[in-house]
Design an enzyme around this catalytic site. Structure first.
Site, PDB file in Angstrom:
ATOM      1  N   HIS A  34      -1.099  -2.729  -9.012  1.00 18.79           N
ATOM      2  CA  HIS A  34      -1.888  -2.072  -7.978  1.00 18.79           C
ATOM      3  C   HIS A  34      -3.159  -2.879  -7.716  1.00 18.79           C
ATOM      4  O   HIS A  34      -3.541  -3.731  -8.518  1.00 18.79           O
ATOM      5  CB  HIS A  34      -2.369  -0.689  -8.446  1.00 18.79           C
ATOM      6  CG  HIS A  34      -1.321   0.210  -8.995  1.00 18.79           C
ATOM      7  ND1 HIS A  34      -0.916   1.349  -8.345  1.00 18.79           N
ATOM      8  CD2 HIS A  34      -0.619   0.180 -10.164  1.00 18.79           C
ATOM      9  CE1 HIS A  34      -0.004   1.977  -9.086  1.00 18.79           C
ATOM     10  NE2 HIS A  34       0.185   1.285 -10.185  1.00 18.79           N
ATOM     11  N   TYR A  35      -3.856  -2.563  -6.629  1.00 19.65           N
ATOM     12  CA  TYR A  35      -5.274  -2.910  -6.566  1.00 19.65           C
ATOM     13  C   TYR A  35      -6.079  -1.613  -6.548  1.00 19.65           C
ATOM     14  O   TYR A  35      -5.557  -0.550  -6.194  1.00 19.65           O
ATOM     15  CB  TYR A  35      -5.630  -3.831  -5.414  1.00 19.65           C
ATOM     16  CG  TYR A  35      -5.454  -3.358  -3.979  1.00 19.65           C
ATOM     17  CD1 TYR A  35      -5.782  -2.068  -3.557  1.00 19.65           C
ATOM     18  CD2 TYR A  35      -5.012  -4.248  -3.005  1.00 19.65           C
ATOM     19  CE1 TYR A  35      -5.660  -1.674  -2.234  1.00 19.65           C
ATOM     20  CE2 TYR A  35      -4.890  -3.866  -1.673  1.00 19.65           C
ATOM     21  CZ  TYR A  35      -5.214  -2.588  -1.299  1.00 19.65           C
ATOM     22  OH  TYR A  35      -5.096  -2.202   0.022  1.00 19.65           O
ATOM     23  N   GLU A  99      -4.035  -1.762 -12.810  1.00 21.24           N
ATOM     24  CA  GLU A  99      -4.925  -1.762 -11.654  1.00 21.24           C
ATOM     25  C   GLU A  99      -5.732  -3.065 -11.666  1.00 21.24           C
ATOM     26  O   GLU A  99      -6.398  -3.391 -12.655  1.00 21.24           O
ATOM     27  CB  GLU A  99      -5.883  -0.570 -11.702  1.00 21.24           C
ATOM     28  CG  GLU A  99      -5.233   0.773 -11.414  1.00 21.24           C
ATOM     29  CD  GLU A  99      -5.100   1.062  -9.926  1.00 21.24           C
ATOM     30  OE1 GLU A  99      -5.515   0.209  -9.102  1.00 21.24           O
ATOM     31  OE2 GLU A  99      -4.570   2.143  -9.597  1.00 21.24           O
ATOM     32  N   HIS A 141       2.849  -1.572  -6.015  1.00 26.52           N
ATOM     33  CA  HIS A 141       2.715  -0.163  -5.649  1.00 26.52           C
ATOM     34  C   HIS A 141       3.338   0.078  -4.276  1.00 26.52           C
ATOM     35  O   HIS A 141       3.980   1.108  -4.029  1.00 26.52           O
ATOM     36  CB  HIS A 141       1.223   0.216  -5.652  1.00 26.52           C
ATOM     37  CG  HIS A 141       0.979   1.682  -5.680  1.00 26.52           C
ATOM     38  ND1 HIS A 141      -0.274   2.229  -5.499  1.00 26.52           N
ATOM     39  CD2 HIS A 141       1.801   2.742  -5.872  1.00 26.52           C
ATOM     40  CE1 HIS A 141      -0.207   3.539  -5.572  1.00 26.52           C
ATOM     41  NE2 HIS A 141       1.046   3.877  -5.801  1.00 26.52           N
ATOM     42  N   ASP A 151      -0.844  -1.860  -1.645  1.00 26.68           N
ATOM     43  CA  ASP A 151      -1.330  -2.711  -2.732  1.00 26.68           C
ATOM     44  C   ASP A 151      -0.209  -3.213  -3.653  1.00 26.68           C
ATOM     45  O   ASP A 151       0.819  -2.567  -3.762  1.00 26.68           O
ATOM     46  CB  ASP A 151      -2.389  -1.956  -3.546  1.00 26.68           C
ATOM     47  CG  ASP A 151      -1.910  -0.612  -4.098  1.00 26.68           C
ATOM     48  OD1 ASP A 151      -1.370   0.192  -3.310  1.00 26.68           O
ATOM     49  OD2 ASP A 151      -2.083  -0.366  -5.298  1.00 26.68           O
TER      50      ASP A 151
END
Length: 254
Positions: A34-35, A99, A141, A151
């Site tokens: 993810h970001y 993340e 994601h 993301d």
């Protein structure tokens, strides 16, 4: 709950209250990247550590490469949300979530710094040393929630990770001038495309009609596997890159 990180690469242990046991004794066999989508790393980490947020991730990687663990790998973090892959919908129970701090598309979407990519690469390799995660189940994601999430996006260097043995990748067929298939088209070619996407793992219906759902899935595929042009149209480059990946995945499974 453990009081120390699973990964020796984690410089910080900031436990999040947002976790629970993996359902049915599931062991992780997916890795989802993810970001953060927030302007400041500290704010993103604080949000993931807040009970009010109802979200979490196993790891967070800062722009300077610093790695923080927030949920034990043995537990079910809340990072995938409403999602689908290869017929499964409880992807939180099946996955480990990372993340990667980046403000994202809503905040000018800057490049991922080299030092951050080095850290992501090392962390992924470390996780893979402990868990049997197939290359084809190392995903964005956006792959598992097309249309809802973008993301880590088209600027994320998936090719770099693949060179390090992380994830399924083929050099994309260069984008040409053909318009390909798009919204409103209805044909056997659309059905074939939808079946290929479905076989790969995406949540799409094989209806022969190129609707908004198919467009979103094609866009998600492009963000990950054909980032040269992300427009949701299934041109020759997109379709042939997808077929190459299906062949690669089949070979890896032998």
């Amino acid at each position: 709950m453990t009081s120390s990180p699973d990964s020796k690469l984690a410089a910080h242990w900031v436990p999040s209250p947002n976790f629970e046991p993996r359902r049915d004794g599931r062991r992780p066999d997916m890795l989802i990247l993810h970001y953060t989508g927030m302007e400041a790393h500290d704010a993103a980490r604080d949000w993931l550590a807040s009970e009010d947020s109802k979200v979490s991730a196993h790891y967070v990687v800062d722009e300077d490469g610093t790695i923080t663990q927030m949920v034990p790998e043995s537990e079910r973090a809340w990072h995938a949300g409403q999602s689908h892959w290869a017929g499964e919908t409880d992807l939180n129970s099946a996955s480990i979530g990372i993340e990667i701090h980046n403000p994202g598309h809503d905040f000018d979407y800057p490049p991922f710094p080299d030092v951050q990519m080095q850290a992501v690469e090392a962390l992924c390799q470390d996780i893979l040393s402990r868990h049997a995660i197939p290359a084809a189940r190392i995903l964005a994601h956006s792959d598992i929630a097309p249309g809802r999430k973008r993301d880590p996006g088209e600027r994320f260097d998936w090719a770099r990770l693949a060179r390090a043995g992380i994830g399924l990748w083929t050099e994309p067929v260069p984008a040409g001038e053909d318009s390909g298939l798009g919204l409103g088209d209805e044909s056997a070619a659309v059905a074939d495309l939808q079946q290929d996407l479905l076989d790969f793992g995406y949540g799409v219906e094989a209806t022969s009609t190129y609707g908004r759902g198919t467009e979103s899935v094609v866009e998600a595929f492009q963000r990950h596997y054909r980032p040269e042009r992300v427009d949701g149209r299934a041109d020759r480059s997109t379709c042939e890159t997808l077929k190459r990946l299906l062949v690669l995945r089949a070979g890896a499974a032998v």
